[in-house]
Design an enzyme around this catalytic site. Structure first.
Site, mmCIF file in Angstrom:
data_model
loop_
_atom_site.group_PDB
_atom_site.id
_atom_site.type_symbol
_atom_site.label_atom_id
_atom_site.label_comp_id
_atom_site.label_asym_id
_atom_site.label_seq_id
_atom_site.Cartn_x
_atom_site.Cartn_y
_atom_site.Cartn_z
ATOM 1 N N ARG A 170 0.812 -1.126 -0.038
ATOM 2 C CA ARG A 170 -0.190 -0.094 0.098
ATOM 3 C C ARG A 170 0.695 1.376 0.227
ATOM 4 N NH1 ARG A 170 -5.485 -1.082 1.589
ATOM 5 N NH2 ARG A 170 -5.555 1.042 1.966
ATOM 6 N N GLU A 202 -3.283 -1.093 -22.218
ATOM 7 C CA GLU A 202 -3.058 -1.681 -20.740
ATOM 8 C C GLU A 202 -1.466 -2.151 -20.898
ATOM 9 O OE1 GLU A 202 -3.724 -2.163 -17.978
ATOM 10 O OE2 GLU A 202 -2.968 -3.865 -17.241
#
Ligand code: F6R
Length: 607
Positions: free
Chosen positions: A27, A477
């Site tokens: 994170r 992508e």
């Protein structure tokens, strides 16, 4: 963004607390720290810049013994990456310590007021105002709970806050507003985390906090209350579906590679999602006048591929807007359906797009990977994609799964509105069922060759990824993958777009990857090859991603990766796996930080 963990127990928690932030490191990973309450009610803090591993060694986290503590792993937003800006932060009298995820938008005003009241600041973060604010209120109201709540009421912005205090050393206070926070319930031990990875090693029972709530957590209790009026809230305990083994590397050198290799299983899981849920989304999409699909970064490209599948197989062209732009472009009313796509279910921009939609009375749905995430809980309909924990900061398996799910929804919609027959849909589904084996084949048979190409071309600083039709979002992508993991500049665009300007860049310093469809997509095939020819005519290097042909013909590529014969319905998905490997091997050749590339964070929970 940042990872937050807290543990309240009766015995020493030091090792568990360090493990919690290790598990949350994806994170944020520029600095980290721990605040531990020792038996005498004193808070000891240890923090520094670097990864959990580095700081743990530098600071010897293990020496901080205690049974109540909080920890944080940071992704800097306000204030540089310095030791003093690392969390947790301490109040002037060292009686309170806080860690935070989010952004306090009124921090400057609060800081000025607190400085004028005599508070000394040690960092340049927005977070530090919170701890001084609690301390300030505590001087006035003499109750930790009242001081904590009064402070929370003064905060503007987003937060998941966690606090320990020497005044009440047997508990942790925490609160959330628009940043995720959940509580894990164990046996005489309770956990707090910004996601379930903080405590999944220890318990699967969790309580999800809602916005504008706070909680008081001891080793055997957890009381949830509303910040606005202190009303106690009841909440069901939920059983988490993941386990800790799923979040281990399992012998792979990197999570990215492991997650690429998990894709055959992930496709199976996406195909096993209850058809009723899929049909529910299809119905929602067709019933409303306007359909939006939204996501950001990878999930924007996932949404775009959904757009192509909807257009081709359901005869409906949804609006696709990147969720960070949604509010500035989308026209939304009660006749609008919004499908949000998100691995984490916590991405600020996508949450914001959904909030905007809801405030304009739209019907909402979300495809998410993380159970109990904010998006999962706020929408009218939800599909849990079941891809398992995606630990690498870069999305691979979650994105493929989302593409498959959107293709399924498009097919279901196509059957409902008569664009395709149920028989055709069954045929496409059967093709999807063959995809896992095809991916396995590519992983087993082509990895070595892709690795060699990546090594040979690793000096190249600029790449173009080109595709047409459904291959275009996959090209975009794939370019994103190359950028984020290898730090090499890459652009994805429709191959037809090339001649309208970008072709001026073609020279020996720029490589192109062309996503060529199977030859039965005749027009698309011809047009895509003509772009490759344009590049070759200018002596540019072209890597062709192709499929086995009926008869051998000379193709306009410098090199090519030939994939087994694949039906058009699934061909773009298979090529995406090849492009993932190309980025991965380029990055390993360039010795990049694969699972935690610089400046990125797994779940971007700030604006
Ligand atoms: C790219 C990547 C990001 C995320 C984006 C949305 O590999 O990981 O672009 O796709 O930040 O995140 P989620 O899917 O969690 O909403």
């Amino acid at each position: 963004m940042c990872g937050i963990a807290g543990i309240v127990a009766l015995e020493d928690i030091s090792a568990r607390l360090v493990q919690s932030i290790r598990n949350l490191e994806y994170r944020g990973y520029d600095s980290c720290g721990i605040a531990m309450l020792n038996g005498s009610g004193k808070i000891k803090i240890s923090k520094n810049i670097g990864s959990v591993e580095e700081v743990c060694e530098k600071e010897n986290f293990g020496r901080l013994k205690g049974s109540v503590g909080i920890a944080h792993t940071r992704w800097a937003t306000h204030g540089g990456v310095t030791k003093s800006n690392a969390h947790p932060h301490m109040s002037c009298d060292n009686g309170f310590s806080i860690a935070h995820n989010g952004i306090i938008s009124n921090h400057e005003k609060l800081r000025t007021r607190l400085k004028n009241a005599g508070h000394r600041f040690r960092s340049t973060t927005d977070t530090e105002v919170i701890v001084h604010l609690v301390e300030d209120w505590h001087r006035k109201v003499k109750s930790v709970e009242k001081a904590f709540v009064a402070a929370m009421r003064e905060l503007d912005g987003t937060y998941a806050v966690i606090l320990v205090t020497g005044h009440e050393p047997d508990r942790i206070y925490c609160a959330r507003n628009e940043s995720p926070l959940l509580i894990g319930l164990g046996d005489y031990v309770n956990y707090i985390g910004s996601d379930l990875n903080a405590f999944i090693d220890h318990t699967k029972n969790a309580v999800f906090m809602e916005d504008k709530e706070y909680a008081i957590v001891t080793h055997d209790s957890c009381i949830l209350k509303r910040i606005s009026d202190g009303e106690t809230m009841s909440r069901q305990v939920q059983e988490l579906m993941w386990d800790s083994e799923m979040a281990q590397k399992g012998g792979f050198p990197h999570y990215m590679l492991k997650e690429i290799y998990e894709q055959p299983q992930v496709v199976h899981n996406a195909l096993d999602i209850d058809p009723e849920l899929v049909e529910g989304f299809a119905r929602m999409a067709l019933e409303k006048k306007t359909l939006h699909i939204t996501g950001v970064g990878t999930t924007f490209y996932v949404s775009q591929i959904g757009q192509y599948y909807f257009s081709r197989y359901a005869g409906v062209t949804p609006m696709v807007i990147s969720s960070d732009e949604f509010r500035f472009l989308a026209q939304v009313d009660k006749d609008t359906a919004i499908i949000a796509v998100s691995q984490s279910g916590e991405t600020y921009d996508t949450l914001n797009a959904l909030r905007y939609g809801k405030s304009h009375h739209a019907t909402t749905g979300a495809i998410v990977n993380v159970m109990g995430s904010s998006m999962a809980r706020m929408v009218d309909q939800m599909i849990l994609q079941g891809s398992g924990p995606e630990i690498c900061v870069i999305s691979t398996k979650a994105a493929l799964s989302q593409m498959i799910i959107l293709a399924r929804i498009a097919m279901a919609a196509g059957v409902m509105n008569g664009r395709i027959t149920a028989k055709q849909a069954r045929g496409y589904e059967a093709q999807l069922r063959e995809l896992p084996a095809a991916i396995e084949n590519v992983l087993n048979e082509k990895s070595g060759f892709i690795h060699t190409i990546a090594q040979q071309q690793s000096h190249i600083k600029h790449w173009l990824f080109l595709g047409r039709g459904r291959y275009y979002p996959v090209a975009r992508e794939s370019a994103l993958k190359m950028k984020e993991v290898s730090y090499v500049h890459a652009e994805g665009m429709p191959s037809g777009f090339l001649k309208h300007g970008t072709i001026a860049l073609i020279d020996e310093n720029l490589n192109s990857v062309v996503f060529a469809p199977p030859e039965e997509e005749k027009e698309l095939y011809k047009l895509t090859l003509s772009s490759a020819e344009e590049i070759r005519a200018r002596d540019g290097y072209v890597l062709g991603l192709t499929f086995k042909q009926k008869k051998k013909e000379k193709l306009p590529f410098t090199e090519q990766i030939v994939l087994p014969k694949t039906p058009p319905f699934t061909a773009p998905f298979l090529q995406m796996v090849v492009a993932q490997l190309l980025s991965y091997f380029t990055a390993t050749t360039l010795k990049r930080n694969i699972d935690r590339p610089r400046s990125l964070a797994k779940s971007v929970t700030v604006a």
